[in-house]
Design a protein around this motif. Structure first.
Motif, PDB file in Angstrom:
ATOM      1  N   ARG A 158       0.804  -1.227   0.000  1.00 13.67           N
ATOM      2  CA  ARG A 158       0.000   0.000   0.000  1.00 13.67           C
ATOM      3  C   ARG A 158       0.839   1.279   0.000  1.00 13.67           C
ATOM      4  NH1 ARG A 158      -3.536  -3.314   3.215  1.00 13.67           N
ATOM      5  NH2 ARG A 158      -2.544  -2.686   5.187  1.00 13.67           N
ATOM      6  N   VAL A 159       2.110   1.199   0.374  1.00 17.09           N
ATOM      7  CA  VAL A 159       2.937   2.415   0.390  1.00 17.09           C
ATOM      8  C   VAL A 159       3.815   2.545  -0.851  1.00 17.09           C
ATOM      9  CG1 VAL A 159       2.976   2.384   2.909  1.00 17.09           C
ATOM     10  CG2 VAL A 159       4.897   1.386   1.649  1.00 17.09           C
ATOM     11  N   ILE A 160       3.778   1.555  -1.739  1.00 18.83           N
ATOM     12  CA  ILE A 160       4.654   1.581  -2.910  1.00 18.83           C
ATOM     13  C   ILE A 160       4.147   2.584  -3.938  1.00 18.83           C
ATOM     14  CG2 ILE A 160       5.487   0.240  -4.886  1.00 18.83           C
ATOM     15  CD1 ILE A 160       5.531  -2.211  -3.062  1.00 18.83           C
ATOM     16  N   LYS A 161       4.993   3.548  -4.262  1.00 20.58           N
ATOM     17  CA  LYS A 161       4.685   4.560  -5.272  1.00 20.58           C
ATOM     18  C   LYS A 161       5.991   5.283  -5.611  1.00 20.58           C
ATOM     19  CE  LYS A 161       3.505   8.048  -1.774  1.00 20.58           C
ATOM     20  NZ  LYS A 161       2.456   8.980  -1.285  1.00 20.58           N
ATOM     21  N   PRO A 162       6.031   6.017  -6.720  1.00 26.97           N
ATOM     22  CA  PRO A 162       7.240   6.778  -7.038  1.00 26.97           C
ATOM     23  C   PRO A 162       7.587   7.757  -5.910  1.00 26.97           C
ATOM     24  CG  PRO A 162       5.799   6.662  -8.955  1.00 26.97           C
ATOM     25  CD  PRO A 162       5.016   6.106  -7.802  1.00 26.97           C
ATOM     26  N   GLY A 163       8.848   7.817  -5.549  1.00 26.07           N
ATOM     27  CA  GLY A 163       9.313   8.735  -4.514  1.00 26.07           C
ATOM     28  C   GLY A 163       9.488   8.110  -3.155  1.00 26.07           C
ATOM     29  N   ILE A 164       8.907   6.922  -2.946  1.00 28.52           N
ATOM     30  CA  ILE A 164       9.072   6.240  -1.660  1.00 28.52           C
ATOM     31  C   ILE A 164      10.394   5.475  -1.674  1.00 28.52           C
ATOM     32  CG2 ILE A 164       7.996   4.006  -2.191  1.00 28.52           C
ATOM     33  CD1 ILE A 164       7.144   6.021   0.908  1.00 28.52           C
ATOM     34  N   THR A 165      11.104   5.437  -0.554  1.00 26.26           N
ATOM     35  CA  THR A 165      12.351   4.672  -0.507  1.00 26.26           C
ATOM     36  C   THR A 165      12.054   3.224  -0.130  1.00 26.26           C
ATOM     37  OG1 THR A 165      12.784   5.099   1.840  1.00 26.26           O
ATOM     38  CG2 THR A 165      13.621   6.716   0.242  1.00 26.26           C
ATOM     39  N   ILE A 204      17.954  -9.682  -8.815  1.00 23.74           N
ATOM     40  CA  ILE A 204      17.218 -10.941  -8.887  1.00 23.74           C
ATOM     41  C   ILE A 204      16.407 -11.165  -7.622  1.00 23.74           C
ATOM     42  CG2 ILE A 204      17.428 -13.452  -9.087  1.00 23.74           C
ATOM     43  CD1 ILE A 204      20.076 -12.914 -10.622  1.00 23.74           C
ATOM     44  N   CYS A 205      17.059 -11.092  -6.475  1.00 24.10           N
ATOM     45  CA  CYS A 205      16.380 -11.308  -5.196  1.00 24.10           C
ATOM     46  C   CYS A 205      17.299 -10.837  -4.070  1.00 24.10           C
ATOM     47  CB  CYS A 205      15.996 -12.777  -4.994  1.00 24.10           C
ATOM     48  SG  CYS A 205      17.376 -13.935  -4.969  1.00 24.10           S
ATOM     49  N   HIS A 206      16.756 -10.797  -2.848  1.00 23.32           N
ATOM     50  CA  HIS A 206      17.517 -10.487  -1.634  1.00 23.32           C
ATOM     51  C   HIS A 206      18.141  -9.093  -1.638  1.00 23.32           C
ATOM     52  CE1 HIS A 206      18.076 -15.146  -1.466  1.00 23.32           C
ATOM     53  NE2 HIS A 206      16.858 -14.772  -1.089  1.00 23.32           N
ATOM     54  N   GLY A 207      17.516  -8.149  -2.345  1.00 25.52           N
ATOM     55  CA  GLY A 207      17.991  -6.776  -2.324  1.00 25.52           C
ATOM     56  C   GLY A 207      17.809  -6.158  -0.942  1.00 25.52           C
ATOM     57  N   ILE A 208      18.753  -5.308  -0.550  1.00 28.11           N
ATOM     58  CA  ILE A 208      18.727  -4.685   0.777  1.00 28.11           C
ATOM     59  C   ILE A 208      18.014  -3.332   0.700  1.00 28.11           C
ATOM     60  CG2 ILE A 208      20.132  -3.804   2.680  1.00 28.11           C
ATOM     61  CD1 ILE A 208      22.356  -5.705   1.759  1.00 28.11           C
ATOM     62  N   PRO A 209      16.948  -3.127   1.476  1.00 30.91           N
ATOM     63  CA  PRO A 209      16.276  -1.824   1.487  1.00 30.91           C
ATOM     64  C   PRO A 209      17.245  -0.700   1.851  1.00 30.91           C
ATOM     65  CG  PRO A 209      14.926  -3.475   2.589  1.00 30.91           C
ATOM     66  CD  PRO A 209      16.270  -4.114   2.341  1.00 30.91           C
ATOM     67  N   ASP A 210      17.169   0.411   1.096  1.00 27.56           N
ATOM     68  CA  ASP A 210      18.105   1.508   1.335  1.00 27.56           C
ATOM     69  C   ASP A 210      17.443   2.849   1.056  1.00 27.56           C
ATOM     70  OD1 ASP A 210      18.096   1.800  -1.456  1.00 27.56           O
ATOM     71  OD2 ASP A 210      19.972   0.704  -1.728  1.00 27.56           O
ATOM     72  N   ALA A 211      18.271   3.881   0.858  1.00 29.96           N
ATOM     73  CA  ALA A 211      17.764   5.250   0.728  1.00 29.96           C
ATOM     74  C   ALA A 211      17.333   5.601  -0.690  1.00 29.96           C
ATOM     75  CB  ALA A 211      18.828   6.245   1.202  1.00 29.96           C
ATOM     76  N   ARG A 212      17.475   4.691  -1.632  1.00 34.63           N
ATOM     77  CA  ARG A 212      17.069   5.001  -3.012  1.00 34.63           C
ATOM     78  C   ARG A 212      15.547   5.148  -3.097  1.00 34.63           C
ATOM     79  NH1 ARG A 212      14.846   2.588  -7.468  1.00 34.63           N
ATOM     80  NH2 ARG A 212      15.597   3.304  -9.511  1.00 34.63           N
ATOM     81  N   LYS A 213      15.115   6.204  -3.769  1.00 37.49           N
ATOM     82  CA  LYS A 213      13.692   6.408  -3.979  1.00 37.49           C
ATOM     83  C   LYS A 213      13.230   5.666  -5.234  1.00 37.49           C
ATOM     84  CE  LYS A 213      13.454  10.944  -1.745  1.00 37.49           C
ATOM     85  NZ  LYS A 213      13.090  12.370  -1.903  1.00 37.49           N
ATOM     86  N   LEU A 214      12.110   4.994  -5.130  1.00 35.57           N
ATOM     87  CA  LEU A 214      11.552   4.315  -6.295  1.00 35.57           C
ATOM     88  C   LEU A 214      11.176   5.339  -7.353  1.00 35.57           C
ATOM     89  CD1 LEU A 214       9.253   1.687  -4.533  1.00 35.57           C
ATOM     90  CD2 LEU A 214      11.478   1.276  -5.612  1.00 35.57           C
ATOM     91  N   GLU A 215      11.404   4.973  -8.607  1.00 31.56           N
ATOM     92  CA  GLU A 215      11.132   5.879  -9.718  1.00 31.56           C
ATOM     93  C   GLU A 215       9.996   5.342 -10.577  1.00 31.56           C
ATOM     94  OE1 GLU A 215      14.779   6.403 -11.834  1.00 31.56           O
ATOM     95  OE2 GLU A 215      15.875   7.155 -10.094  1.00 31.56           O
ATOM     96  N   ASP A 216       9.308   6.237 -11.227  1.00 32.16           N
ATOM     97  CA  ASP A 216       8.241   5.840 -12.139  1.00 32.16           C
ATOM     98  C   ASP A 216       8.797   4.885 -13.196  1.00 32.16           C
ATOM     99  OD1 ASP A 216       5.392   6.408 -13.055  1.00 32.16           O
ATOM    100  OD2 ASP A 216       6.511   6.837 -14.884  1.00 32.16           O
ATOM    101  N   GLY A 217       8.181   3.731 -13.345  1.00 34.77           N
ATOM    102  CA  GLY A 217       8.661   2.735 -14.302  1.00 34.77           C
ATOM    103  C   GLY A 217       9.437   1.597 -13.686  1.00 34.77           C
ATOM    104  N   ASP A 218       9.799   1.715 -12.399  1.00 35.61           N
ATOM    105  CA  ASP A 218      10.485   0.613 -11.705  1.00 35.61           C
ATOM    106  C   ASP A 218       9.528  -0.552 -11.476  1.00 35.61           C
ATOM    107  OD1 ASP A 218      12.891   1.970 -11.440  1.00 35.61           O
ATOM    108  OD2 ASP A 218      12.527   2.606  -9.373  1.00 35.61           O
ATOM    109  N   ILE A 219      10.097  -1.735 -11.284  1.00 37.96           N
ATOM    110  CA  ILE A 219       9.375  -2.842 -10.675  1.00 37.96           C
ATOM    111  C   ILE A 219      10.143  -3.213  -9.416  1.00 37.96           C
ATOM    112  CG2 ILE A 219       8.357  -3.725 -12.807  1.00 37.96           C
ATOM    113  CD1 ILE A 219      10.491  -5.911 -12.854  1.00 37.96           C
ATOM    114  N   VAL A 220       9.425  -3.606  -8.364  1.00 38.20           N
ATOM    115  CA  VAL A 220      10.090  -3.935  -7.101  1.00 38.20           C
ATOM    116  C   VAL A 220       9.453  -5.182  -6.507  1.00 38.20           C
ATOM    117  CG1 VAL A 220       8.592  -2.317  -5.834  1.00 38.20           C
ATOM    118  CG2 VAL A 220      10.725  -3.119  -4.793  1.00 38.20           C
ATOM    119  N   ASN A 221      10.300  -6.151  -6.174  1.00 32.17           N
ATOM    120  CA  ASN A 221       9.839  -7.349  -5.481  1.00 32.17           C
ATOM    121  C   ASN A 221      10.058  -7.161  -3.987  1.00 32.17           C
ATOM    122  OD1 ASN A 221      10.618 -10.195  -4.180  1.00 32.17           O
ATOM    123  ND2 ASN A 221       9.203 -10.542  -5.865  1.00 32.17           N
TER     124      ASN A 221
END
Length: 327
Positions: A158-165, A204-221
């Motif tokens: 529910r919190v996933i959107k462009p600009g969220i880290t 692929i998998c096991h990415g570590i959550p960090d300070a990068r902000k999600l961008e329009d067009g990303d996919i995130v597992n």
């Protein structure tokens, strides 16, 4: 933007193309070129919202020269550093600083790696080689835990959107897990520093959550595992961030269809290799390929255990047949 040296130009920090321009702030702060180079002004502007997080706060002490003490993760979670680690990157994505490890209240039941990062029971358990037949009690506890994990994953979605880290996603996962009396299984598992895995784009998998902000067009597992009443519940899902391209939609749709087709054949007497064959066939017909570096795994009182389920055709498992349900 400043123009860098012509020889040995690093790739663009956003798109991976050869880059001659550098972020002026990074040049001023003498930060590594690997995360400061851009091929065009357009790429620099598009990446600015997430790129600026690598700039230390002016006048901060050395130990705090990153937002709120955030640092890069090194040596599989065992060390932190202010500088971007050097690596032979295969795509445009770069790691960003991570926040401090989140705290779990004392009253929450914890797995044996919670304090020192080292699993004790799991590595030497005979369930690494022997498939466990789950008892009715164990199955019921797993249902409860998996239901909690589903609720936690839905809260993260529910919190996933462009600009969220992705760190903000991790915060939601952590707090929602704790609120339900559970422990986030990934936290400090072999020193993993976060409460869930967030894998963006080419990760692929096991990415570590960090300070990068999600961008329009990303996919995130988002990969969530909850430990509750002595058992683990593990699930994940891939989400679209804003408007994604058709190739990304095709990839995610095909992956979901593979999951549905694999689940549909699960019953006593089915060979483990048949699961991989079903997945591999659908992937190939869709014009995609299977990542063979990872596989499915069993779960229960252990975070990871037998059976290992390849997502591709495997002759190694061709003659193995078990009259087991896969849980």
């Amino acid at each position: 933007m400043e123009k860098g040296a012509s020889e040995a130009s690093p790739p663009c920090a956003r798109c991976g193309k050869p880059a001659q321009l550098q972020c002026p702030k990074c040049v001023e702060l003498k930060l590594p070129r690997e995360n400061a180079a851009f091929c065009t002004q357009d790429c620099f502007r598009a990446a600015w919202s997430s790129h600026k997080s690598v700039h230390p706060k002016p006048g901060a002490p050395a130990s705090q020269q990153s937002p709120e003490g955030w640092k890069y993760c090194l040596r599989k979670g065992r060390e932190r550093a202010l500088q971007l680690p050097r690596f032979d990157w295969t795509g445009p994505l770069r790691p960003h600083p991570i926040s401090k490890m989140r705290v779990v209240p004392d009253e929450i039941e914890k797995p044996d790696w919670a304090l020192d990062g080292i699993p004790k029971i799991e590595p030497d358990s005979d369930l690494q080689k022997r498939v466990e037949i789950k008892t009715p009690d164990l199955i019921e506890r797993m249902r409860v835990t998996c239901r909690i994990a589903r609720e936690v994953l839905d809260a993260a979605a529910r919190v996933i959107k462009p600009g969220i880290t992705t760190d903000e996603i991790d915060r939601v996962v952590h707090e929602e897990t704790i609120a339900r009396g559970g422990y986030p299984s990934p936290l400090n598992y072999y020193f993993f520093p976060k409460s869930c895995c967030t894998s963006v784009n080419e990760v692929i998998c096991h990415g570590i959550p960090d300070a990068r902000k999600l961008e329009d067009g990303d996919i995130v597992n988002v990969d969530v595992t909850v430990y509750y009443k002595g058992v683990h519940g593990d699930l994940n899902e891939t989400y679209f961030v804003g408007n994604v391209d058709e190739a990304s939609k095709h990839l995610v749709r095909c992956t979901y269809e593979c999951l549905e087709k694999a689940i549909a054949i699960v019953k006593p007497g089915v060979r483990f290799r048949e699961v991989g064959e079903v997945i591999n066939r659908h992937v190939s017909m869709s014009g995609l390929s299977v990542v063979k570096s990872y596989c499915g795994h069993g779960i229960g009182e252990l975070f990871h255990c037998a059976p290992n389920i390849p997502h591709y055709s495997s002759t190694f498992l061709a003659t193995i047949s078990y009259l087991y349900f896969l849980y």
